[in-house]
Design a protein around this motif. Structure first.
Motif, PDB file in Angstrom:
ATOM      1  N   CYS A 179       0.842  -1.194   0.000  1.00 58.38           N
ATOM      2  CA  CYS A 179       0.000   0.000   0.000  1.00 58.38           C
ATOM      3  C   CYS A 179       0.886   1.256   0.000  1.00 58.38           C
ATOM      4  O   CYS A 179       1.838   1.344   0.767  1.00 58.38           O
ATOM      5  CB  CYS A 179      -0.902  -0.007   1.229  1.00 58.38           C
ATOM      6  SG  CYS A 179      -1.876   1.489   1.379  1.00 58.38           S
ATOM      7  N   LEU A 219       0.008   4.165   1.011  1.00 58.10           N
ATOM      8  CA  LEU A 219      -0.243   4.987   2.199  1.00 58.10           C
ATOM      9  C   LEU A 219       0.252   4.350   3.494  1.00 58.10           C
ATOM     10  O   LEU A 219       0.589   5.058   4.432  1.00 58.10           O
ATOM     11  CB  LEU A 219      -1.742   5.299   2.322  1.00 58.10           C
ATOM     12  CG  LEU A 219      -2.302   6.247   1.269  1.00 58.10           C
ATOM     13  CD1 LEU A 219      -3.810   6.383   1.432  1.00 58.10           C
ATOM     14  CD2 LEU A 219      -1.636   7.621   1.369  1.00 58.10           C
ATOM     15  N   CYS A 220       0.226   3.021   3.564  1.00 56.40           N
ATOM     16  CA  CYS A 220       0.768   2.383   4.776  1.00 56.40           C
ATOM     17  C   CYS A 220       1.676   1.215   4.387  1.00 56.40           C
ATOM     18  O   CYS A 220       1.319   0.057   4.599  1.00 56.40           O
ATOM     19  CB  CYS A 220      -0.320   1.990   5.771  1.00 56.40           C
ATOM     20  SG  CYS A 220      -1.873   1.374   5.153  1.00 56.40           S
ATOM     21  N   CYS A 236      -5.979  -2.114   0.107  1.00 54.31           N
ATOM     22  CA  CYS A 236      -5.303  -2.255   1.403  1.00 54.31           C
ATOM     23  C   CYS A 236      -6.328  -2.641   2.467  1.00 54.31           C
ATOM     24  O   CYS A 236      -7.400  -2.053   2.555  1.00 54.31           O
ATOM     25  CB  CYS A 236      -4.622  -0.934   1.772  1.00 54.31           C
ATOM     26  SG  CYS A 236      -3.880  -0.951   3.407  1.00 54.31           S
ATOM     27  N   CYS A 295      -6.158   0.735   5.235  1.00 51.65           N
ATOM     28  CA  CYS A 295      -6.674   2.083   4.966  1.00 51.65           C
ATOM     29  C   CYS A 295      -7.721   2.103   3.844  1.00 51.65           C
ATOM     30  O   CYS A 295      -8.429   3.090   3.677  1.00 51.65           O
ATOM     31  CB  CYS A 295      -5.527   3.043   4.642  1.00 51.65           C
ATOM     32  SG  CYS A 295      -4.760   2.694   3.060  1.00 51.65           S
TER      33      CYS A 295
HETATM   34 ZN   LIG Z   1      -3.057   1.222   3.308  1.00 53.21          ZN
END
Ligand SMILES: [Zn+2]
Length: 294
Positions: free
Chosen positions: A6, A8-9, A30, A33
């Motif tokens: 992911c 974002l994370c 994901c 998120c």
């Molecule tokens: Zn994520």
């Protein structure tokens, strides 16, 4: 272990879920998120398309309903921006929208990847245009009062870097308005609309209000508001009801051509139906917009 992480994370290395399959490509999601992305070995096709001259002409000039599109944008500009100052559009195509903003008093600037579109903007409207990426434009820091980005971030492999650069060039107290397709829209129950939102192979990411917010906050902005477009499925339902009642009510969209001034649009932007606003607030449509502040 999966090679799909992911954006974002990335520290959470769980196997992502399969969100949707199109032809031979998979969109992952994901588990933490909710960010959706196109499998990495297809990004090449996406980027080729995005940087090609053809994408611009098909995506943009093909839209029949520019007037309604621009009226929707004007409503949000009117609601969240003051009617003066320097405004930058990232992904400004051939400058049609910026030209309308200039008409209502903004000092306008555009950044656009497509050479043909940028040339058209200069030729047709004599606008301040930079052809290339935002980073390449190398604007001075704290320069713009406002920045707008419509349907750009879902194409960019590193959207956080673009937003950090946008943050740098925005004045303190300035605002950014970002609109992307919404993968958590009620419209995502319809397969043709899923295909539209994911737009394979053009889009790399599928955002929701939550994942877009994380991206915007990570770049330094403070989110100040969210908006969502009118859901298509609801509009279709209303059309059916109207048809059953055989009423001749006004339709949600018009097929008008594009012959309008910014001043006309800003006048029309004052009118809004409370029912429509209520639906938009409660049932998220295909476009999600965030307004952030520096
Ligand atoms: Zn994520």
């Amino acid at each position: 272990m999966s090679t799909e992480h992911c954006y974002l994370c990335p520290e959470k290395d769980d196997q992502p879920k399969v969100f949707f399959k199109i032809d031979s490509a998979t969109f992952f999601q994901c588990r933490h998120c909710g960010l959706v992305w196109l499998e990495k070995n297809k990004w090449h096709a996406s980027q080729q398309q995005y940087y090609s001259e053809q994408y611009y002409s098909e995506e943009y000039s093909g839209r029949k309903n520019l007037r309604n599109l621009f009226l929707y944008r004007f409503k949000l500009i009117k609601k969240y921006f003051k009617p003066q100052g320097k405004i930058l559009e990232i992904g400004a195509a051939s400058g049609d929208f910026l030209h309308l903003l200039q008409d209502i008093g903004y000092h306008v600037y555009g950044v656009e990847l497509s050479k043909r579109a940028a040339e058209q903007a200069v030729r047709n409207y004599n606008l301040n245009f930079f052809q290339g990426t935002l980073e390449e434009a190398a604007f001075a820091g704290n320069y713009f009062d406002y920045i707008v980005m419509y349907h750009v971030l879902e194409h960019v492999p590193d959207p956080g870097a673009t937003l950090k650069e946008a943050y740098r060039v925005l004045k303190p107290g300035g605002r950014i308005l970002i609109e992307v397709p919404n993968v958590r829209s009620v419209d995502m129950y319809s397969k043709p609309l899923i295909l539209n939102a994911l737009d394979y192979p053009n889009h790399i990411y599928g955002f929701s209000r939550e994942t877009l917010t994380k991206l915007v906050v990570d770049a330094g902005f403070k989110p100040v508001a969210f908006e969502s477009s009118f859901p298509f499925l609801f509009a279709q339902f209303l059309t059916k009801v109207r048809h059953l009642l055989k009423s001749q009510g006004s339709s949600v969209g018009t097929k008008d051509g594009f012959a309008v001034t910014g001043r006309e649009l800003i006048e029309q932007a004052k009118q809004d139906s409370p029912l429509k606003r209520c639906v938009q607030r409660c049932i998220p449509g295909m476009k999600v917009t965030i307004i952030g502040e520096k």
